[in-house]
Design an enzyme around this catalytic site. Structure first.
Site, PDB file in Angstrom:
ATOM      1  CG  ASP A  46      -1.790   1.030   1.330  1.00 23.82           C
ATOM      2  OD1 ASP A  46      -2.611   1.251   0.305  1.00 23.82           O
ATOM      3  OD2 ASP A  46      -1.577   2.146   2.323  1.00 23.82           O
ATOM      4  CD  GLU A  70      15.838 -15.007   2.230  1.00 30.39           C
ATOM      5  OE1 GLU A  70      15.379 -15.602   3.024  1.00 30.39           O
ATOM      6  OE2 GLU A  70      16.456 -14.188   2.343  1.00 30.39           O
TER       7      GLU A  70
END
Length: 529
Positions: A206, A261
């Site tokens: 956001d 990752e």
């Protein structure tokens, strides 16, 4: 070649994403507010649309002064929405149904009730004293700069405990995190890891271009004269120094390093403002930044025109190093598109054309809950408003509440939302557009939406192909998409008069009476060449 590429193309490239505003989707316990178990209950409806993922607006612990975008605990569920166990059950059910789960992350600010802020404001020497944006008053006691908040009034509030001002781009209960501080960055990255470890598949971030400010606190220059009405002090400035700092892409690189990752994680940023396109490109450049970004090209447009569509697509050429766009016609912050763009007697036809147009755009497409039903903007009387921006700027700001009304599942008095007195009214017009009513109607917008998404998913050129050309001529929009040996020509009449055309090819979709030689008002014709 297309089949070989499909094995390496990430799931999100060309994805259709369904946005859920949890307060208004489904109430499982009758308290008037939608919740996570309610979403889980209704996930099969979303799966039938053929979308790839859901994005859930904030459900974190919050005093709800900005309805969840003021986070008091990033790593727990607010009790009105349920528990972490409810969230885990939602993720498990979504994955069973083949849906990825994206959640909101709000890193530019927290609630003033967040423990980080409580510690930061306690004095000027505590370990988190620099986690928020604090500054001394000017010699005359006035705020450190002329910056204004989005919701009205100065972007600075005095705090007697520290004898300083703190910055807030939104409500004064939403203090600005200082993401120039490495420890603050580490803390929000730990939040992201917390949710990744719970199985989420990605994030919508956001207000990312608000994440960093000018440390020199230079005044914003005045905005040039405009024919747009100015309803807030915020509108009188160019937002040069309170947002959009050039260090933001460096923070984004840390986000990408973390998400890399975890396999197949998708990140999309919300980017608004005067320099949105440039920032979206900077935030998504190459393979070390976010996967995608979306702006407000369509969300606040008062008209849908061929030029608007071609102009938006032209910003994102199919070139090496250029990011991948996402597009939304509607969301929780913008008035419903069919109420913005068309008169009442045009809306049914136009909504059918609109969903085919959305399905034809290059990029990811985001549907907002109820868009598949053609929900309209509900007129919320002042005494029932919750939206702080609308209340502060009444009556000049159109309430965001009108697009946040409960989802109508049936035509029952409560629309089968789950409560007799929901937090906002359903709206009589929208009750008639319920899921139940449209499931029973072969000609419904719900059925047309499923068909449009299925068409997109079945045709690589529509799903992820390049924009070979985009032509705007009067009310005619002609869009050609291509990948490999497939070329698809999309013709849309965005106007109120029949257009004469000369078209050939295999008809993949024809809406509202479109034919090879004529496009009636608000019709669409999709052809494989």
């Amino acid at each position: 070649m297309e089949n070989a590429e499909a094995g390496t193309r990430p799931w999100w490239k060309g994805a259709a994403i369904y946005q859920i505003y949890p307060r208004s989707y489904m109430d499982s316990n009758g308290d008037g507010i939608g919740d996570l178990p309610g979403i889980t209950q209704r996930l099969p409806h979303i799966a039938t649309l053929g979308v790839d993922a859901i994005w859930i607006s904030p459900f974190f612990v919050s005093p709800m002064k900005d309805f969840g975008y003021d986070v008091a605990d990033y790593c727990d569920v607010d009790p009105i929405f349920g528990t972490l166990a409810d969230f885990d059950a939602l993720v498990a059910r979504a994955h069973e149904l083949g849906l990825k789960v994206l959640i909101d992350q709000v890193y530019s600010h927290t609630s003033d009730e967040h423990p980080w802020f409580a510690e930061s404001r306690s004095d000027r020497t505590n370990p988190k004293n620099d986690w928020y944006v604090w500054a001394d008053a000017k010699p005359d006691g006035s705020p450190p700069s002329n910056w204004q908040s989005v919701f009205g009034g100065p972007a600075w509030t005095w705090d007697a405990r520290r004898g300083q001002y703190y910055m807030h781009n939104f409500l004064n209960s939403q203090p600005q995190l200082n993401l120039h501080n490495r420890e603050a960055q580490d803390a929000v990255l730990d939040v992201m890891r917390f949710w990744l470890d719970r199985g989420v598949d990605g994030f919508r971030i956001d207000a990312l271009n608000f994440a960093m400010h000018d440390p020199e606190l230079r005044d914003n220059p005045p905005a040039p004269a405009s024919d747009k009405p100015r309803t807030r002090p915020f509108d009188f400035q160019l937002k040069k120094f309170n947002q959009s700092h050039p260090a933001i892409p460096g923070f984004i690189e840390r986000i990408r390093a973390l998400t890399d990752e975890y396999e197949a994680v998708f990140t999309v940023a919300e980017v608004g403002g005067d320099e949105a396109e440039a920032e979206m490109k900077a935030f998504t450049e190459g393979e070390t930044h976010l996967n995608s970004a979306y702006g407000f090209n369509f969300l606040y447009a008062d008209r849908l025109t061929p030029g608007l569509v071609c102009g938006a697509l032209a910003q994102w050429p199919d070139e090496e190093g250029v990011g991948w766009p996402s597009w939304a016609f509607e969301n929780h912050d913008a008035p419903r598109a069919i109420s913005r763009w068309w008169k009442e007697d045009e809306r049914d036809a136009a909504a059918r054309m609109k969903i085919l147009l959305l399905a034809s755009l290059r990029g990811n497409i985001i549907l907002y809950q109820g868009e598949e039903l053609g929900l309209t903007q509900v007129d919320i009387p002042f005494e029932q408003l919750h939206d702080p921006e609308a209340i502060a700027n009444w009556p000049l700001t159109l309430s965001r509440d009108g697009a946040r009304t409960p989802m109508p599942w049936t035509g029952a008095v409560d629309a089968s939302f789950g409560s007799q007195e929901p937090w906002l009214p359903v709206g009589e017009e929208n009750r008639a557009r319920s899921v139940e009513a449209q499931e029973a109607d072969d000609g419904s917008l719900l059925k047309a939406t499923r068909a449009a998404i299925a068409l997109r998913n079945a045709n690589p050129a529509l799903h992820h192909g390049a924009v070979a050309s985009c032509r705007a001529e009067g009310d005619l929009l002609e869009l050609v998409r291509a990948v490999g040996s497939q070329r698809i020509r999309c013709l849309f009449n965005l106007g109120r008069n029949t257009l004469t055309v000369a078209a050939t090819g295999k008809v993949l979709a024809a809406e509202n009476g479109a034919s090879f030689d004529a496009l009636p008002p608000f019709s669409a014709l999709i052809l494989e060449l």
